[in-house]
Design an enzyme around this catalytic site. Structure first.
Site, PDB file in Angstrom:
ATOM      1  N   ASP A 153      56.122  46.155  28.050  1.00 49.02           N
ATOM      2  CA  ASP A 153      55.931  47.297  27.155  1.00 49.02           C
ATOM      3  C   ASP A 153      56.768  47.058  25.908  1.00 49.02           C
ATOM      4  OD1 ASP A 153      54.472  48.285  29.224  1.00 49.02           O
ATOM      5  OD2 ASP A 153      55.663  50.094  29.541  1.00 49.02           O
ATOM      6  N   ASP A 159      45.050  57.556  31.919  1.00 48.53           N
ATOM      7  CA  ASP A 159      46.371  58.047  32.301  1.00 48.53           C
ATOM      8  C   ASP A 159      46.230  59.518  32.670  1.00 48.53           C
ATOM      9  OD1 ASP A 159      47.167  55.551  31.403  1.00 48.53           O
ATOM     10  OD2 ASP A 159      47.649  56.286  29.398  1.00 48.53           O
TER      11      ASP A 159
END
Length: 243
Positions: free
Chosen positions: A8, A129
């Site tokens: 990330d 998500d």
């Protein structure tokens, strides 16, 4: 079952967030290329990259770090964060990214997914998500009124390579993935599902292997391998035993 290490990116560094909160970040490595090479050395078969700044801004933000990662590895890569148009997809594929992940834009404009799949066959993944089962977008800052399953069903027949399902409440919390929700989603659709969020132990991997027949083909891990809670090479060895 494939174990997919994650990188990330925030401000050019490898970080992990807790529950998607940008202010709750921990920097693990300021050299993303070196980190990518290390995950490949430990046996990683695919690398998952997220441009966190891009996800919040709605446009690519960590291009030089992404270039460094692509140059550092020979394994396939998949990238998400801020991908909202065809030109961005083209730019990333030209850079050497293997598959791109469409998240917020998939919920806001499902026709974009169809167009992208037609133009870049086999290269498109949709990231869904969810918080309490409801889809969250814009770097998880906004929760919508549509369920993960309802959204995923819209892409059946489009040619999407996989759905990455992240349970936000579990992400970065080291409490184990949401097995029940992941299994329910995989059983409800005809697209392979990759689990994400919360992986914390080899037992969690065993639990995911147990639902592989439902259509769960992989799992993304971040914090667990950075913190040492899971040894990546051991985790990969465990999945290879089951193949």
């Amino acid at each position: 079952m494939i174990i997919i290490p994650a990188i990330d990116l925030k401000n050019g560094c490898c970080v992990r967030l807790e529950q998607g909160l940008m202010e709750k970040d921990t920097v693990f490595n300021d050299d993303p290329g070196a980190q990518a090479a290390e995950w490949q050395r430990q046996g990683g078969e695919i690398l998952h990259i997220v441009d966190l700044d891009g996800a919040f801004a709605g446009e690519p933000k960590n291009r030089s770090a992404i270039e460094a990662i692509v140059k550092s590895v020979t394994i396939p890569t998949q990238l998400g964060g801020g991908i909202r148009d065809i030109a961005t997809i083209e730019a990333y594929l030209s850079l050497g990214i293997g598959r791109v992940i469409i998240g917020t834009a998939a919920q806001r404009n499902p026709a974009f997914v169809k167009e992208a799949c037609a133009k870049f066959a086999g290269k498109i993944v949709v990231g869904i998500d969810a918080k309490n089962g409801m889809v969250a977008v814009q770097g998880w800052a906004e929760v919508t009124g549509i369920t993960a399953t309802e959204l995923a069903r819209q892409f059946e027949g489009d040619g999407v390579s996989a759905i990455i399902y992240t349970d936000i409440s579990r992400d970065g919390m080291m409490q184990g993935p949401n097995i029940q929700a992941t299994k329910a989603l995989a059983e409800a659709i005809n697209i392979p599902v990759i689990a994400s969020g919360g992986l914390s132990s080899l037992q969690d991997i065993e639990n995911l292997i147990a639902i592989e027949s439902s259509g769960v083909t992989g799992v993304i891990t971040g914090k667990a391998i950075y913190s040492g809670a899971i040894n990546l090479a051991e985790a990969i060895a465990l999945t290879k035993k089951q193949r």
